[in-house]
Motif scaffolding. Structure first.
Motif, PDB file in Angstrom:
ATOM      1  N   LEU A 149     -23.773  57.998  -1.802  1.00  0.00           N
ATOM      2  CA  LEU A 149     -23.060  57.849  -0.668  1.00  0.00           C
ATOM      3  C   LEU A 149     -21.482  57.660  -1.219  1.00  0.00           C
ATOM      4  O   LEU A 149     -20.288  58.120  -0.585  1.00  0.00           O
ATOM      5  N   LEU A 150     -21.380  56.997  -2.576  1.00  0.00           N
ATOM      6  CA  LEU A 150     -19.904  56.613  -3.253  1.00  0.00           C
ATOM      7  C   LEU A 150     -19.364  58.445  -3.243  1.00  0.00           C
ATOM      8  O   LEU A 150     -18.267  57.880  -3.454  1.00  0.00           O
ATOM      9  N   SER A 153     -18.055  60.086  -0.625  1.00  0.00           N
ATOM     10  CA  SER A 153     -17.493  59.561   0.238  1.00  0.00           C
ATOM     11  C   SER A 153     -16.533  59.698  -0.616  1.00  0.00           C
ATOM     12  O   SER A 153     -14.983  60.186  -0.127  1.00  0.00           O
ATOM     13  N   ILE A 157     -12.520  62.489   1.648  1.00  0.00           N
ATOM     14  CA  ILE A 157     -11.162  61.569   1.613  1.00  0.00           C
ATOM     15  C   ILE A 157     -10.746  62.514   0.414  1.00  0.00           C
ATOM     16  O   ILE A 157      -9.465  62.294   0.501  1.00  0.00           O
ATOM     17  N   ALA A 179     -12.900  54.630  -3.148  1.00  0.00           N
ATOM     18  CA  ALA A 179     -14.307  54.554  -1.902  1.00  0.00           C
ATOM     19  C   ALA A 179     -15.219  53.849  -2.386  1.00  0.00           C
ATOM     20  O   ALA A 179     -15.747  53.110  -1.143  1.00  0.00           O
ATOM     21  N   THR A 182     -13.400  50.417  -0.170  1.00  0.00           N
ATOM     22  CA  THR A 182     -13.471  50.734   1.459  1.00  0.00           C
ATOM     23  C   THR A 182     -15.208  50.758   1.494  1.00  0.00           C
ATOM     24  O   THR A 182     -15.379  49.976   3.012  1.00  0.00           O
ATOM     25  N   LEU A 183     -16.041  51.439   0.245  1.00  0.00           N
ATOM     26  CA  LEU A 183     -17.831  50.715   1.033  1.00  0.00           C
ATOM     27  C   LEU A 183     -17.750  49.750   0.831  1.00  0.00           C
ATOM     28  O   LEU A 183     -18.719  48.993   1.917  1.00  0.00           O
ATOM     29  N   PHE A 201     -12.498  59.578   9.115  1.00  0.00           N
ATOM     30  CA  PHE A 201     -13.465  59.868   8.266  1.00  0.00           C
ATOM     31  C   PHE A 201     -13.661  58.303   7.224  1.00  0.00           C
ATOM     32  O   PHE A 201     -14.774  57.732   7.099  1.00  0.00           O
ATOM     33  N   THR A 202     -12.411  57.820   7.152  1.00  0.00           N
ATOM     34  CA  THR A 202     -12.434  56.126   6.535  1.00  0.00           C
ATOM     35  C   THR A 202     -13.164  55.240   8.212  1.00  0.00           C
ATOM     36  O   THR A 202     -13.496  54.610   7.312  1.00  0.00           O
ATOM     37  N   ILE A 205     -16.736  55.790   7.733  1.00  0.00           N
ATOM     38  CA  ILE A 205     -17.532  55.615   5.839  1.00  0.00           C
ATOM     39  C   ILE A 205     -17.122  53.450   6.106  1.00  0.00           C
ATOM     40  O   ILE A 205     -17.908  53.076   5.090  1.00  0.00           O
ATOM     41  N   GLY A 209     -20.313  50.953   5.580  1.00  0.00           N
ATOM     42  CA  GLY A 209     -19.826  49.786   3.995  1.00  0.00           C
ATOM     43  C   GLY A 209     -20.275  48.692   4.426  1.00  0.00           C
ATOM     44  O   GLY A 209     -20.950  48.739   3.972  1.00  0.00           O
TER      45      GLY A 209
END
Length: 230
Positions: A149-150, A153, A157, A179, A182-183, A201-202, A205, A209
């Motif tokens: 997932l990291l 992300s 971005i 990433a 944010t996560l 998108f953020t 995420i 997160g």
């Protein structure tokens, strides 16, 4: 005094262990003061060096003595307290001028639990250990999923923001910092999206997160509750 008596004094005597803990505290203060800029001059640096040499010699002799009096020496070396005692020596040997590991001496304070016979805290530590063992497979799987997932992300971005902010999002590896921040929902704000697609998108995420933090916390809390019931 025979080895068994000396071993018992080293492990349980407050008259011996409390002064040792005081020396550990003094060494921690010394390491902390060394990092203060413009504190003293060359004379103080010499003092720090002499103190560090004294602590290394003292803790080395103590460690050697504990090995000497141990009933099963190799078993002590690889035991929990044996490793802790070794960490009081290794930091100075592993300080190569890049990273100073002498702060690791603070781990020696864990011996206070044994000196003061705080058995109830050992039971609590045992429950923590059992809880981790119960969910370790789940945590491993979750860890690898988090790594995937990291990467997703950082890649996402990058494709949204690279054209608009080439300095902040120069590549996918450079986007990893965003990433991570944010996560983990830290959101330092040093790097942030400005495009509409990047902000949407953020948002997603950030929602994911929250689960990244909540899932392992929930797993551990449930496992700890089961251990307490047992």
């Amino acid at each position: 005094m025979n080895r068994a008596t000396l071993r018992r004094h080293l492990d349980e005597s407050k008259l011996i262990n409390i002064p040792i803990q005081i020396l550990i505290l003094v060494s921690i203060v010394q390491v902390s003061l060394e990092t203060v800029p413009d504190l003293g001059g060359e004379e103080l640096k010499v003092l720090w060096g002499n103190l560090d040499l004294f602590f290394v010699i003292f803790f080395s002799l103590e460690y050697a003595l504990r090995i000497y009096v141990a009933e099963k020496r190799w078993r002590f070396v690889f035991s929990f307290y044996g490793v802790i005692d070794l960490l009081a020596i290794l930091p100075s040997l592993l300080s190569f001028g890049v990273v100073d590991f002498k702060f690791a001496r603070s781990i020696r304070f864990l011996r206070l639990f044994r000196v003061f016979k705080l058995s109830r805290y050992f039971k609590a530590m045992g429950r923590l250990k059992s809880a981790f063992e119960e969910i370790k497979d789940d945590l491993v799987i979750f860890f690898f999923m988090s790594l995937i997932l990291l990467y997703i992300s950082a890649a996402g971005i990058y494709f949204f923001e690279h054209e608009i902010q080439p300095d902040s999002f120069r590549s996918i590896p450079h986007s990893m910092w965003w990433a991570v921040a944010t996560l983990t929902t830290v959101g330092y704000g040093d790097i942030y999206p400005i495009s509409l697609g990047g902000r949407i998108f953020t948002f997603f995420i950030l929602m994911i997160g929250l689960g990244v933090i909540a899932v392992p916390s929930g797993l551990f809390a449930d496992a700890l509750r089961k251990c307490r019931r047992k």
